[in-house]
Design an enzyme around this catalytic site. Structure first.
Site, mmCIF file in Angstrom:
data_model
loop_
_atom_site.group_PDB
_atom_site.id
_atom_site.type_symbol
_atom_site.label_atom_id
_atom_site.label_comp_id
_atom_site.label_asym_id
_atom_site.label_seq_id
_atom_site.Cartn_x
_atom_site.Cartn_y
_atom_site.Cartn_z
ATOM 1 N N ASP A 175 -25.762 2.188 -30.512
ATOM 2 C CA ASP A 175 -25.647 0.371 -30.693
ATOM 3 C C ASP A 175 -26.540 0.652 -32.421
ATOM 4 O OD1 ASP A 175 -24.412 -0.788 -28.752
ATOM 5 O OD2 ASP A 175 -26.762 -0.886 -27.486
ATOM 6 N N TYR A 195 -24.559 1.187 -35.672
ATOM 7 C CA TYR A 195 -23.440 -0.094 -35.846
ATOM 8 C C TYR A 195 -24.447 -1.220 -36.225
ATOM 9 C CZ TYR A 195 -20.693 -4.703 -34.441
ATOM 10 O OH TYR A 195 -20.759 -5.827 -34.633
ATOM 11 N N ASP A 196 -25.535 -1.197 -35.629
ATOM 12 C CA ASP A 196 -26.735 -2.541 -36.816
ATOM 13 C C ASP A 196 -27.279 -1.729 -38.104
ATOM 14 O OD1 ASP A 196 -27.043 -3.679 -34.354
ATOM 15 O OD2 ASP A 196 -28.517 -2.631 -33.341
ATOM 16 N N SER A 215 0.059 -28.369 -17.256
ATOM 17 C CA SER A 215 -0.645 -26.798 -16.097
ATOM 18 C C SER A 215 0.946 -26.430 -15.266
ATOM 19 C CB SER A 215 -1.762 -28.128 -14.760
ATOM 20 O OG SER A 215 -2.187 -28.917 -15.891
ATOM 21 N N LEU A 216 -0.637 -25.742 -14.008
ATOM 22 C CA LEU A 216 0.291 -24.720 -14.238
ATOM 23 C C LEU A 216 0.902 -25.451 -11.876
ATOM 24 C CD1 LEU A 216 -0.281 -21.157 -14.426
ATOM 25 C CD2 LEU A 216 2.110 -22.018 -15.207
ATOM 26 N N GLU A 255 0.914 -12.027 -13.128
ATOM 27 C CA GLU A 255 -0.734 -11.675 -13.790
ATOM 28 C C GLU A 255 -1.527 -12.461 -12.811
ATOM 29 O OE1 GLU A 255 -0.445 -13.437 -17.643
ATOM 30 O OE2 GLU A 255 1.984 -13.324 -17.937
ATOM 31 N N LYS A 307 -4.706 -14.665 -12.366
ATOM 32 C CA LYS A 307 -5.173 -15.602 -12.884
ATOM 33 C C LYS A 307 -6.333 -15.330 -13.104
ATOM 34 C CE LYS A 307 -4.706 -20.644 -11.764
ATOM 35 N NZ LYS A 307 -6.514 -21.491 -12.540
ATOM 36 N N ASP A 357 -9.995 -16.907 -13.626
ATOM 37 C CA ASP A 357 -10.571 -18.393 -13.072
ATOM 38 C C ASP A 357 -11.858 -18.096 -14.965
ATOM 39 O OD1 ASP A 357 -11.926 -20.211 -11.889
ATOM 40 O OD2 ASP A 357 -12.523 -19.533 -10.926
ATOM 41 N N ARG A 402 -8.203 -27.172 -23.633
ATOM 42 C CA ARG A 402 -6.737 -27.915 -22.977
ATOM 43 C C ARG A 402 -6.759 -28.965 -23.654
ATOM 44 N NH1 ARG A 402 -4.776 -29.859 -18.617
ATOM 45 N NH2 ARG A 402 -2.839 -29.573 -18.111
ATOM 46 N N GLU A 444 -7.576 -17.407 -22.033
ATOM 47 C CA GLU A 444 -8.600 -17.738 -21.118
ATOM 48 C C GLU A 444 -9.748 -17.586 -21.951
ATOM 49 O OE1 GLU A 444 -8.557 -20.151 -17.485
ATOM 50 O OE2 GLU A 444 -7.092 -19.989 -18.927
ATOM 51 N N TYR A 474 -2.129 -14.690 -22.717
ATOM 52 C CA TYR A 474 -1.544 -14.710 -22.521
ATOM 53 C C TYR A 474 -0.243 -15.886 -22.943
ATOM 54 C CZ TYR A 474 -3.855 -18.498 -20.334
ATOM 55 O OH TYR A 474 -4.399 -19.646 -20.153
ATOM 56 N N LYS A 486 5.855 -15.544 -13.335
ATOM 57 C CA LYS A 486 6.289 -16.612 -14.940
ATOM 58 C C LYS A 486 7.441 -15.825 -15.056
ATOM 59 C CE LYS A 486 2.515 -17.170 -17.870
ATOM 60 N NZ LYS A 486 1.831 -16.621 -18.888
ATOM 61 N N LYS A 535 -2.260 -19.225 -4.928
ATOM 62 C CA LYS A 535 -3.746 -19.791 -4.654
ATOM 63 C C LYS A 535 -4.412 -18.861 -4.206
ATOM 64 C CE LYS A 535 -5.864 -21.625 -7.405
ATOM 65 N NZ LYS A 535 -6.418 -23.221 -7.848
ATOM 66 N N CYS A 566 -26.733 -49.997 4.323
ATOM 67 C CA CYS A 566 -27.016 -49.459 3.747
ATOM 68 C C CYS A 566 -27.505 -48.412 3.017
ATOM 69 C CB CYS A 566 -26.395 -50.154 2.483
ATOM 70 S SG CYS A 566 -26.327 -49.284 0.656
ATOM 71 N N CYS A 618 -30.061 -49.995 0.016
ATOM 72 C CA CYS A 618 -30.605 -51.629 -0.097
ATOM 73 C C CYS A 618 -30.196 -52.118 0.966
ATOM 74 C CB CYS A 618 -29.516 -52.176 -1.043
ATOM 75 S SG CYS A 618 -27.933 -52.759 -0.028
ATOM 76 N N CYS A 637 -20.803 -49.819 1.855
ATOM 77 C CA CYS A 637 -21.527 -51.413 1.433
ATOM 78 C C CYS A 637 -21.434 -52.105 0.374
ATOM 79 C CB CYS A 637 -22.827 -50.364 0.469
ATOM 80 S SG CYS A 637 -24.167 -51.514 0.012
ATOM 81 N N CYS A 671 -26.577 -53.654 -5.102
ATOM 82 C CA CYS A 671 -27.461 -52.289 -4.731
ATOM 83 C C CYS A 671 -27.758 -51.876 -5.390
ATOM 84 C CB CYS A 671 -25.941 -52.066 -3.326
ATOM 85 S SG CYS A 671 -26.879 -50.496 -3.194
#
Length: 663
Positions: free
Chosen positions: A32, A35-36, A81-82, A112, A114, A116, A135, A170, A222, A286, A310, A404, A407, A422, A427
């Site tokens: 590091d 590099y710096d 979307s998928l 592949e 997925k 998140d 997106r 992603e 991807y 795919k 999923k 409620c 209120c 309600c 309210c």
């Protein structure tokens, strides 16, 4: 001078190579400190010669803070979307449909992980990174270029001869970065992020890129978006080319010819995925061949050539300490379980939704019960079931309140509905939720008017409905806790800017039942003004595509109330624009036609031809089905032409198509 510039170019090349080895390959070849020192030398040369600074220099990754919000950007090609499947049989059904649509010919799948995170579109011109876009809704995203620049696994220049190329993938937050960030937030007495995806989303939408840079986001490439002069024949080839462009490509993908092998590979991750250094919520299957992908086509929202499997959500066991009830903007009372804190999918869960009274009764969930919880969609905790065999006899059956909680008014449950509601229009809790929805980003987008400010304004009786927002003045705002001159000015500017968001967003912001953002756009295009919409009957409304009887009845009911009419008049009085460019038809020559275009057109681009059909009352789709009424054939038509012949669908040439347009 020449030697100094040569040194600058050499330093840039060296630092880019070191960054690629460190961030993308995770194989550092220099300390590091060393590099710096190189980085500082480059900074010093650029300070001495600012005319030599270029956007692709390593020193330009972190820019200055932007003022206002993010600008909108329309994607060259929609970011679809998928579709989702949740078990092996649904995946087999996907395979059966794909093979049937391809006429039984041989095919390969690329599978592949997925990731998140958040889908982002990266735009390069002549090899240089020029724009990064979220997106968004798939058609229009937000320009987050300054923040994307800070992500070290995204190259600022790629070795491509294409004048325009879009790389999609992603943006995600590695687990280690997520843990460190949440630890820091706890130390700062801030609420920790719920999961890495939320943390990544919050980081990408920072107005100050320096904050984004500190979050240590990463990017997996991807997919390919709009491009010029790129010839790639398969997903496997694309992933290899992306790696050659020096993008980080997830190496856990595999290629298969049999769906059973795909399923076996997916299940090989059942016990391994939690050990990955990033969050994944499934796997993407795919069709490998781009030619076959093109033949399979897309629906309005999803590709027919890909599917997301999923993973089942992680579950945990805990205890229901109490059940509390909150109100939404439509007055619906929503019960939630207050839980004994438990770790679930990387976060501590203290509360889980119970949806409604029927849900509680059907699952027999009682205060004091031991229950199983999971995260719906890996985000929102929910109670899956109770464990009656663990009861001690001290558990209490829950009953929804008959008044409620905000209120004290009577609550009702309408026929055919599961929710208690309600119905008091005054309210305070309902009004607060309505205002929060009205000012939200996808509605009027009044930045700076958060829940806490809304509650202050209500408690001080400075506002009573959404219309009163436009009567606020600087003197009133500065008197509120937490407000200064600058924050008051910024809020008033945001309020003023919201007046011109247009009819579509106003309709969504009003909170008319069942009218979401899409319905708002359709209604705005169809009627052009709020006056025209208010005068429409239910029959007028249901004559519009995408507007069914339920939405129509809700709109008629809403605008039939005197209170709603008064609110519209009030908003107009403050200058809120309630008009839109009405979608006018040039003619009705394609009225009711469902058209498919195939082959190379000489007189029109594909987009021009589709627009011409829609401007004349027709609709274009990407594949030939039994519902297709017309196929327009250009030079070198493909399988769509053959399928149209098999089905007996009317076929016309491009010259005949031009004649239709002129009718």
């Amino acid at each position: 001078m020449e030697q100094e510039k040569a040194r600058l170019l050499a330093l840039r090349q060296k630092i880019d190579e070191l960054s690629y080895q460190y961030y993308t390959l995770d194989k550092p070849t220099m300390s590091d400190y060393e590099y710096d020192m190189l980085y500082r030398e480059l900074e010093n040369i650029e300070k001495a010669h600012p005319e030599w600074v270029t956007p692709d220099s390593p020193t330009q990754r972190v820019g200055s803070k932007i003022s206002g919000g993010f600008e909108k950007y329309t994607h060259d090609r929609p970011m679809l979307s998928l579709g989702d499947v949740f078990n092996d049989n649904e995946l087999r059904e996907f395979d059966r449909r794909v093979r049937s649509d391809l006429g039984g010919e041989a095919l390969e799948y690329v599978v592949e992980l997925k990731i998140d995170g958040l889908a982002v579109n990266l735009i390069y011109e002549n090899g240089q990174f020029v724009r990064g876009v979220t997106r968004g809704d798939g058609v229009v995203g937000e320009d987050i270029t300054n923040n994307v620049r800070t992500i070290r696994t995204i190259p600022l220049r790629i070795d491509s001869t294409s004048p325009h190329i879009e790389i999609r993938g992603e943006v995600y937050m590695p687990v280690a970065s997520f843990s460190a960030l949440n630890e820091q937030r706890r130390n700062d007495e801030l609420e920790p992020f719920a999961n890495p995806r939320n943390a990544a989303a919050g980081s990408l939408r920072q107005l100050d890129p320096r904050i984004t840079a500190q979050r240590k986001l990463a990017f997996f490439a991807y997919a390919l978006g709009g491009n010029t002069g790129i010839t790639i024949e398969s997903q496997e080839e694309l992933l290899q080319d992306l790696r050659e462009f020096r993008f980080q490509v997830n190496g856990e993908y595999r290629k298969f010819t049999d769906i059973e092998d795909v399923i076996a590979f997916i299940h090989s991750w059942d016990d391994r995925r939690d050990s990955l250094p990033y969050a994944t919520d499934g796997m993407v299957v795919k069709v490998n061949s781009f030619a076959q992908q093109a033949r399979l086509g897309n629906t309005v929202k999803i590709p027919r050539w890909a599917i997301a499997y999923k993973f089942p959500p992680e579950q945990a066991q805990t205890k229901v300490l109490s059940i509390s009830v909150s109100l939404g903007r439509t007055g619906v009372l929503t019960p939630a379980a207050d839980l004994k804190p438990v770790r679930l999918a990387g976060t501590t869960v203290k509360r889980a939704t119970l949806h409604n009274e029927d849900y509680i009764r059907d699952k027999d969930i009682r205060v004091g019960d031991t229950v199983i919880i999971q995260k719906a969609g890996e985000i929102i905790p929910e109670v899956v079931r109770s464990l009656p065999d663990k009861r001690t006899g001290s558990e209490v059956v829950f009953a929804m309140p008959h008044v409620c909680p905000a209120c004290g008014s009577e609550v009702v449950r309408r026929d055919g509905e599961a929710a208690w509601r309600c119905v008091n229009p005054d309210c305070p809790a309902v009004i607060g939720e309505k205002i929060a929805h009205f000012v939200s980003r996808d509605a009027m987008n009044i930045d700076g008017l958060g829940d806490a400010i809304v509650q202050q304004l209500l408690s001080k009786e400075l506002i009573h409905d959404v219309g009163d927002i436009y009567a606020l003045n600087k003197e009133e705002l500065v008197a509120l806790e937490g407000f200064g001159e600058k924050s008051a000015d910024n809020l008033l500017k945001a309020i003023e800017a919201s007046k011109s968001v247009g009819l579509a967003r106003v309709l969504f912001a009003l909170g008319i039942r069942f009218v979401g953002a899409k319905a708002g756009r359709v209604l705005a295009e169809s009627f052009g003004s709020v006056e025209a919409l208010m005068a429409a009957s239910a029959d007028d409304l249901t004559a519009i595509d995408d507007i069914g009887p339920r939405i129509a009845d809700s709109i008629v009911s809403y605008f039939g109330e005197e209170k709603s009419k008064a609110l519209i008049e009030k908003l107009q009085g403050y200058g809120v624009d309630m008009t839109a460019e009405k979608k006018e038809l040039i003619s009705t020559s394609f009225d009711g036609e469902i058209v498919v275009l195939t082959g190379k057109l000489e007189l029109f681009t594909r987009k021009e031809a589709e627009q011409a059909v829609e401007e004349r009352g027709g609709k274009c789709t990407s594949s030939v089905t039994k519902k297709t009424t017309l196929v327009v054939v250009g030079a070198e038509p493909g399988s769509k032409y053959e399928k149209a012949r098999q089905l007996g669908t009317p076929i016309i040439s491009e010259a005949e198509f031009k004649e239709w347009l002129e009718r």
